[in-house]
Design an enzyme around this catalytic site. Structure first.
Site, PDB file in Angstrom:
ATOM      1  N   ARG A 123       0.827  -1.215   0.000  1.00 30.32           N
ATOM      2  CA  ARG A 123       0.000   0.000   0.000  1.00 30.32           C
ATOM      3  C   ARG A 123       0.857   1.260   0.000  1.00 30.32           C
ATOM      4  NH1 ARG A 123      -5.342  -1.797   3.648  1.00 30.32           N
ATOM      5  NH2 ARG A 123      -6.173  -3.008   1.906  1.00 30.32           N
ATOM      6  N   TYR A 183      -6.170  -0.334  -6.941  1.00 27.45           N
ATOM      7  CA  TYR A 183      -5.556  -1.609  -6.506  1.00 27.45           C
ATOM      8  C   TYR A 183      -4.871  -1.506  -5.149  1.00 27.45           C
ATOM      9  CZ  TYR A 183      -1.073  -0.728  -9.282  1.00 27.45           C
ATOM     10  OH  TYR A 183       0.088  -0.280  -9.828  1.00 27.45           O
ATOM     11  N   GLU A 184      -4.591  -2.664  -4.569  1.00 28.27           N
ATOM     12  CA  GLU A 184      -4.095  -2.747  -3.173  1.00 28.27           C
ATOM     13  C   GLU A 184      -5.049  -2.119  -2.169  1.00 28.27           C
ATOM     14  OE1 GLU A 184      -1.731  -4.561  -2.227  1.00 28.27           O
ATOM     15  OE2 GLU A 184      -1.054  -5.021  -4.240  1.00 28.27           O
ATOM     16  N   GLY A 185      -6.330  -2.301  -2.377  1.00 31.42           N
ATOM     17  CA  GLY A 185      -7.329  -1.688  -1.489  1.00 31.42           C
ATOM     18  C   GLY A 185      -7.737  -0.345  -2.054  1.00 31.42           C
TER      19      GLY A 185
END
Lengths: 596, 596
Positions: free
Chosen positions: A297, A436-438
């Site tokens: 993140r 992406y990645e949350g």
């Protein structure tokens, strides 16, 4: 347009605004800036000369899939080999596995440079680094020694296989299956989508980290395990063996990041399952993956900074070159950089980019302290600080990545809309980072529901106290160069403090309102944090300048911090009102949501 | 995903918030809503069924240029013929030339529908309509009678040829040449770039309006004349004659609007010049073109609304369909529309879109009054009002077009980044609207330097008084459904009023600061205006509902106005601070601008 890595900027910030000098002094980081500065310099050169020239080519060519094999764009493989060969794949990893164990604040800067040069290229390294971290933290000793040295050396790359069609943000819904074998290995079945570098031609092997469920696993997130599934099985002597039953069956046609193959991966299509190895404990896979995701993140936040930096450099170059209209004091047609409205656009791009970088480097710095300080209580406090800052770093940096890239198109006028110019690609590339990645919504919810309540709110309160101190220092300095930055920053910090108290109460009493206000709250946090960190750097610059130093960058840092405080941090009070007073209207708008 | 034209929304707004009912009542518009509503309905159907299905196909196919001929995407030509055949090309034009002379508030709604269905398709009509207006206002009688009937019928299309490589925002720099002939015609030489529909296969002939200089013309904008240059010359009997020496020599590869051919046009390449006819007087071309550009600016604002509407509809549909995670009161996986953070995104999209539409329709309404009111003083006042609103309509609507489309991608999560989904195309398409027909920076400068000072500031002051009255009415109503909308709106209007006074003073004393604050000032204006117009519609809805009407749209309008006031209009005070206190820091940041 030539990319130039912001080496001096990073170095100045590390020296003046992070704990890296202190960690060096105390021997907790076995380095000095006599080493760090040349490393930054070399990385910047490599990024500019070996990677950046490929970025636009890759955007045009895309990746192609044929019979399960992905061909990356022209020059991609050579660049990757040179990058790994120069040791850049190993900067973050532990020495035990051949890594250089550089501080995260330094490796974060390197991550920025690769991703400024080409985010399609950079994301591969980000994911491998994440896989290395997860394996380092949770892998069994044998697994580590088979896989990590090759991954650290860049001979093999890593992936994260989380998403399935029905399971995106909601990992509880994932269905991929894992069946334990008598020999202790597992057989993996299922389909994963959106797998970056799931298949490619850059390296000898690909090490997939895959989330899947055991047959008897509990439902939801407590029934997910993490497996290592190599593309080629590895023999006892470390050489490559048979092809595993994991295959790329599709490559997405995306808005951007065309150089990065986004694959649909089929596990166990041939019937017997792909051979996998458990990482960590059964049913504890999500916790393992979160190790990786938290760092990923931050890295994605840095991707936002990276593309914003590149877009900013491109816009500055164009605005100096392009002549339109007249400006006071300029003979003939003026470069558009002379027009006040263009100045505003350029300053906004530069200020948002530098503020986001500052937030990311401060997050990295907290991670460094959480690993290197001798006192376990201090380490825990630093980790909590990093935990609060991570969602801000990810969401704010990627939001401004998009905004800055979009403004970059605007600075170019009609030329910005023509693909050949290159400005539009940055907008296309940056758009995924917020997802992406949350997603950034998930980041805001994470900040409000999990991070604010840490230590009963003491972690966030301590950060806010830091910001207030910086704002007050600027105010007390009362230097004309800072304009009204001190007052504006203090107001922003006060707005954040008030909104934080409301959010902490809501977390207990009104969770719906907390969620409804999460996104503007995160933005408010970033307005105060970004303003404060830029001001901290500016205060350091002011002190150096007052001491007689004459680098023009010193005055630039002061002017930029002022610009941010007077033009962007001014958003804070309105954001506070939205967070506090707007949430009810979100929850009571069912009549709107039921319509269009 | 099926597009559904917002017919009820437009109709409600026209009835409750514009002067159209009054104009009808007074016989100044020879129509009733018994006619207007079915027209809107029919147009909506045509847009949804005949145009919308081609939009994504065109995006994939692009336009191709071969030997000077452009081929538009599959289905494009049939759709255009059907559109013109159904009379949609003639709605705005004067009856004398076969037009239907519908009010601009109504034709603006139609423009929105075509452009929601496909902005690549819609822009062609926008430009032809602009050319028709310029020719109607400034063309010689004979020229009008040869060209207008065919253009109004859609048999021929029109273009605007302004931009040259060195002359974008700065038309003073243009170099195309025109030489007068003994027969009264002119010969045109030069290259124009970024010419939308400069060449295509949709219609029999293309009527180019071209800015060029006479040999003895004064330098700068006072030496520019406007010419009509047909692709095929027209014989005395109205039939097509020889091919004129104007040729498409390039088609741009753009970020979006792939269905719209953006051409480089070469005039007079063969040596003798393209034959052209003067429109208006020599050296007065820019004034003529501005007639066209002002209306085109409103139309481009409407393009922003249109793409925002389409993106909003797509996001709502996806958010209802896509299930992820749990939500209170919902069994199993919840549709993501149930999550508060997603609600916020969707409400923001809907609120920004409807606010922008309201601003555009109010601008159109002012134009209608400026043409149809019997009293010349009232007409002049209405024209001044439209002049102030036009840059706000153009810049705000196109800014939110980009923002809303970007949020639409975000609502789709990872799927939003896949081109097949369609969400990303809206972002790519919308990006140009903030640039063409005068960049949004130019709009802000126009607002601050030319429009605010109209009538010594009285025009803008009167608008602000209207907004204040609406805000106060909401406040006085004190109805729970409106939450704190009244207070928030009043604060936004007060912020606008204060900033306006500062800007009016600056226009005289500190022009640099006025320019440096222009963009945030325009945004501030739109925050107050958009909030007020949404509130006006909500007040009308509230009255209807109180009278017993039960359409769920009535409650939706109230909830939306409240959401805008409490969540978006809250930006106003910060914008005021930026406008007032931030400009100095923009002008004193040379140290930053001299660096990166």
């Amino acid at each position: 347009m030539t990319y130039r890595a912001p080496v001096e900027e990073v170095s100045f910030f590390l020296k003046s605004c992070t704990s890296l000098p202190l960690l060096m002094e105390q021997g907790l980081v076995d380095l000095s800036f006599d080493v760090v500065d040349p490393v930054l310099e070399e990385a910047g050169k490599f990024a500019a000369t070996a990677i950046a020239p490929l970025d636009q080519v890759a955007d045009k060519e895309h990746c192609t899939l044929k019979d399960g094999a992905v061909t990356t764009p022209t020059g991609w493989r050579d660049a990757y080999q040179a990058w790994a060969g120069a040791g850049w794949s190993s900067v973050a990893a532990e020495e035990e596995f051949g890594g250089q164990n550089l501080p995260t604040s330094v490796t974060s800067a390197l991550t920025e440079f690769w991703n400024s040069a080409s985010p399609s290229f950079g994301i591969g390294g980000v994911l491998t680094m994440g896989a290395i971290e997860a394996l380092t933290a949770h892998g069994a000793h044998e697994l580590q020694h088979i896989f990590l040295p090759k991954m650290v050396a860049g001979t093999w790359t890593g992936t994260m296989n989380l998403t399935e069609p029905q399971a995106g943000s909601d990992l509880a819904a994932l269905r991929a299956k894992a069946v334990k074998q008598d020999d202790g290995t597992y057989r993996i079945f299922g389909t994963k989508i959106f797998i970056s570098y799931g298949e490619h031609d850059l390296a000898e092997n690909i090490v997939h980290l895959v989330l899947a469920r055991l047959p008897d696993a509990p439902a939801g997130t407590r029934g997910i395990s993490l497996f290592l599934v190599p593309k080629f099985l590895v023999k006892a002597d470390g050489s490559l063996g048979a092809r595993n039953d994991v295959l790329a069956v599709g490559v997405e046609h995306k808005l951007g990041l065309h150089g990065s193959p986004t694959c649909t991966m089929a596990f166990g299509e041939k019937g017997e399952g792909a051979i996998g190895y458990l990482v960590g404990e059964e049913n504890r896979g999500l916790a393992c993956m979160f190790t990786m995701m938290n760092n990923a993140r931050l890295a994605v936040g840095i991707q936002g900074v990276a593309v914003a930096e590149r877009a900013t450099q491109r816009a500055f170059a164009y605005a100096r070159d392009r002549k339109q209209g007249k400006a006071p004091g300029i003979e003939g047609a003026a470069p558009i950089i002379a027009h006040p409205d263009v100045k505003r656009m350029l300053l906004t791009m530069r200020a948002e980019t530098d503020a986001a970088r500052a937030i990311c480097l401060k997050t990295a710095d907290a991670l460094d302290r959480s690993r290197r300080l001798p006192d376990p209580i201090a380490r825990a406090a630093a980790l909590a600080e990093a935990s609060v800052l991570t969602p801000v770093a990810k969401a704010f940096s990627t939001d401004i990545g998009i905004e800055v890239a979009s403004t970059g198109v605007q600075v170019h006028g009609g030329m910005g809309y023509i693909e050949e110019t290159g400005a539009a690609q940055h907008l296309r590339d940056a758009r995924i980072f917020a997802i992406y990645e949350g997603t950034n919504g998930i980041q805001a919810i994470d900040l409000v529901t999990r991070k604010l309540p840490l230590e009963g709110g003491d972690v966030v309160t301590a950060l806010i106290a830091d910001y207030r101190e910086i704002a007050e220092e600027v105010g007390a300095l009362n230097a004309p160069d800072f304009g009204h930055a001190g007052a504006r920053l203090s107001e922003a910090v006060d707005a954040l403090a008030r909104a934080t108290r409301v959010m902490l109460d809501r977390g207990v009493d009104e969770p719906g309102k907390a969620l409804a206000g999460a996104t503007p709250y995160l933005r408010l946090f970033a307005r105060a944090a970004g303003g404060a960190y830029l001001a901290k750097a500016a205060l350091a610059a002011y002190a150096e300048r007052s001491g007689g130093a004459s680098d023009p960058r010193l005055s630039a840092r002061i002017a930029l911090a002022r610009f941010f405080a007077e033009n962007l941090a001014t958003e804070a009070k309105g954001l506070e009102e939205t967070v506090v007073g707007g949430a009810a209207g979100v929850l009571e708008a069912e009549a709107v949501l039921a319509l269009a």
